[in-house]
Enzyme design. Structure first.
Site, PDB file in Angstrom:
ATOM      1  CG  ASN A 170      -5.765   2.880   8.657  1.00 26.24           C
ATOM      2  OD1 ASN A 170      -5.916   1.925   7.881  1.00 26.24           O
ATOM      3  ND2 ASN A 170      -5.352   4.060   8.258  1.00 26.24           N
ATOM      4  CD  GLU A 184      -2.048   3.717   8.207  1.00 26.29           C
ATOM      5  OE1 GLU A 184      -1.841   4.116   9.367  1.00 26.29           O
ATOM      6  OE2 GLU A 184      -2.215   4.479   7.239  1.00 26.29           O
ATOM      7  NE  ARG A 203      -3.376   2.468   2.583  1.00 31.23           N
ATOM      8  CZ  ARG A 203      -3.526   3.201   3.677  1.00 31.23           C
ATOM      9  NH1 ARG A 203      -3.148   2.732   4.857  1.00 31.23           N
ATOM     10  NH2 ARG A 203      -4.058   4.398   3.616  1.00 31.23           N
ATOM     11  CE1 TYR A 218      -0.521   2.303  13.703  1.00 30.08           C
ATOM     12  CE2 TYR A 218      -2.494   3.315  12.808  1.00 30.08           C
ATOM     13  CZ  TYR A 218      -1.202   2.851  12.644  1.00 30.08           C
ATOM     14  OH  TYR A 218      -0.599   2.944  11.407  1.00 30.08           O
ATOM     15  CD  GLU A 238      -5.343   7.054   9.950  1.00 26.90           C
ATOM     16  OE1 GLU A 238      -4.850   8.098  10.404  1.00 26.90           O
ATOM     17  OE2 GLU A 238      -4.992   5.929  10.337  1.00 26.90           O
TER      18      GLU A 238
HETATM   19  C1  FCB Z   1      -1.756   6.717  11.095  1.00 26.97           C
HETATM   20  C2  FCB Z   1      -1.323   7.363   9.793  1.00 26.97           C
HETATM   21  C3  FCB Z   1       0.035   6.921   9.331  1.00 26.97           C
HETATM   22  C4  FCB Z   1       1.007   6.823  10.479  1.00 26.97           C
HETATM   23  C5  FCB Z   1       0.425   5.994  11.597  1.00 26.97           C
HETATM   24  C6  FCB Z   1       1.366   5.811  12.767  1.00 26.97           C
HETATM   25  O1  FCB Z   1      -2.748   7.485  11.702  1.00 26.97           O
HETATM   26  O2  FCB Z   1      -2.249   7.041   8.780  1.00 26.97           O
HETATM   27  O3  FCB Z   1       0.462   7.820   8.330  1.00 26.97           O
HETATM   28  O4  FCB Z   1       1.403   8.063  10.882  1.00 26.97           O
HETATM   29  O5  FCB Z   1      -0.756   6.577  12.058  1.00 26.97           O
END
Ligand code: FCB
Length: 459
Positions: free
Chosen positions: A309, A368, A94, A311, A183
């Site tokens: 995405n 992500e 990607r 985290y 995002e």
């Molecule tokens: C996400 C972003 C990516 C990177 C990660 C850690 O929010 O899309 O570009 O910065 O965080």
């Protein structure tokens, strides 16, 4: 109202190590990157200034005072970087298109050299067995468009559709997978309300107008992409967090619901035909965006997949003095990464299941997921990033759980292939599976990359 379990803290027993075979033969395994974070070559071949160049040049905005002007020099070193992706055993990659390489604001004609770069890059992916996944917007708006109002201006919607048209005409014979936006929350809220990302504005009304135009530009671009790319798979990537209330007290649960309205439903509801959530519209009051007749129909265009995405989860507390919704995100507790983000693998399976249940968006891709640690290169040149390797392994175990539960998740892109320019954190934060020495541009596989390679080889 949905009911939520209070976040149970640590993730319980160590999972059984995931195996590639658990995911079936068609699962996509990639790494994700973005143009401004890795390309460098900021003034090469007709590239013009982006909002991130301007923001980075403003004292105090980037923690180490750096910018993406050199970054990983991927613009010149891409063959080596794609070799690394191939050698890891990825079958997808990607990347994003730098808009400032394509349109300079002076001519209506696209910049041939910019398009040629992505042409070479895509050919390079195909030669190495990497399925290209192109993101059209990963935050590097040309500064000339910001000068004309940026995403707060409806004209930027048309400009984005032009970009989508030009890029898909050029690459669409080889690129079948398209992500319109990365995002939108970050583009809109962090960039225009919280102000710690470019363009650095701090006005909620502007931020919500930006969000609306970003979503509208998605909706208007999808049919253009489909017209140019027969059989295209088109979607959007959202940054989403599972939420937990700070306590079971009704005011914390209500604060979490308000936060959820803006953080989650504000984006997903219109994308899936429900318009903006009524309660949140009432809460933001005069900051609500101008929505013209037909906009919501355009935004709700059918898509082929949703990119998620993931985290970390957020814990939300009632705080009447905080933000437009009186909700505050509490600092993380327990195991955290160098960003201070909690490590919570089960949040991934929980989030995917929730999105699937709430919207039935069709195939899901984790576009992500990754972690930041203070990596050190040891005397023998290795990078023993045990914590990142463990993070990756545990998140893939959570992903396996989602698959086993019948959630239609079809692929995973680790963030990120390389250490890179981490926005307001500059080069202080390393998310790569591959270490980059910015002085020499040397790349070194970290132990996490070696683990991913072993996993992908089925070992
Ligand atoms: C996400 C972003 C990516 C990177 C990660 C850690 O929010 O899309 O570009 O910065 O965080």
């Amino acid at each position: 109202m949905t009911t939520y379990d209070i976040f149970p803290g640590a993730d319980g027993p160590e999972p059984q190590a995931p195996q590639r075979a658990d995911f079936g033969p068609d699962f996509l395994w990639g790494c994700a990157t973005s143009s401004y974070q890795i390309e460098g070559a900021g003034t090469v071949d007709g590239r013009v200034e982006s909002i991130w160049d301007r923001f980075a040049a403003t004292p105090g905005k980037i923690r180490d005072g750096s910018s993406g002007v050199h970054a990983c020099d991927h613009y010149h070193r891409w063959p080596q970087d794609l070799d690394i992706g191939r050698d890891l055993g990825l079958n997808a990659y990607r990347f994003s298109i730098a808009w400032p390489r394509i349109f300079d604001g002076r001519s209506r004609e696209p910049n041939a050299k910019g398009l040629d770069f992505y042409d070479r890059l895509v050919d390079g992916m195909l030669e190495r067995g990497l399925q290209p996944w192109a993101t059209l917007y990963h935050w590097d708006l040309p500064q000339w468009l910001q000068d004309r109002g940026g995403w707060a201006s409806r004209d930027t919607v048309d400009a984005f559709v032009d970009l989508a048209d030009v890029v898909t005409r050029r690459l669409g014979d080889r690129v079948g997978h398209w992500i319109t936006h990365n995002e939108p929350w970050c583009t809109a809220i962090i960039g225009n309300y919280e102000g710690w990302h470019a363009p650095g504005l701090t006005d909620l009304g502007t931020a919500l107008q930006v969000a609306h135009h970003v979503l509208l530009s998605h909706g208007r671009a999808v049919p253009v992409i489909r017209a140019n790319v027969p059989g295209a798979q088109v979607g959007i990537s959202l940054s989403l967090h599972p939420l937990r209330p700070a306590s079971a007290a009704p005011e914390d649960v209500a604060a979490m619901e308000r936060h959820d309205g803006l953080r989650y439903r504000w984006f997903l509801d219109p994308l899936y035909g429900r318009g903006y959530p009524e309660a949140t519209l009432a809460q933001v009051g005069a900051a609500a965006p101008v929505v013209l007749p037909g906009d919501l129909d355009d935004i709700a265009v059918p898509t082929d997949f949703l990119g998620v995405n993931y985290y970390f989860p957020e814990t939300v507390a009632h705080d009447p003095d905080h933000g437009p919704l009186g909700a505050r995100i509490l600092p993380a507790q327990g195991e955290i990464t160098a960003m201070g983000w909690p490590v919570a693998p089960q949040g991934l399976s929980e989030l995917l299941a929730r999105v699937d249940r709430d919207y039935r968006p069709g195939p899901l891709y984790v576009t992500e997921n990754g972690s930041c640690y203070d990596d050190v290169v040891t005397g023998d040149g290795s990078v023993r990033d045990v914590a990142r390797r463990r993070y990756l392994m545990r998140h893939l175990a959570a992903l396996r759980q989602a698959v086993a539960d019948g959630v239609p998740v079809k692929g995973y892109f680790a963030w990120s292939l390389l250490d890179n320019f981490e926005w307001a954190e500059g080069y202080l934060r390393r998310f790569g599976l591959v270490h980059v020495d910015y002085a020499t541009q040397e790349r070194r596989l970290k132990d996490s990359a070696k683990w991913y390679r072993t996993f992908l080889r089925g070992g």
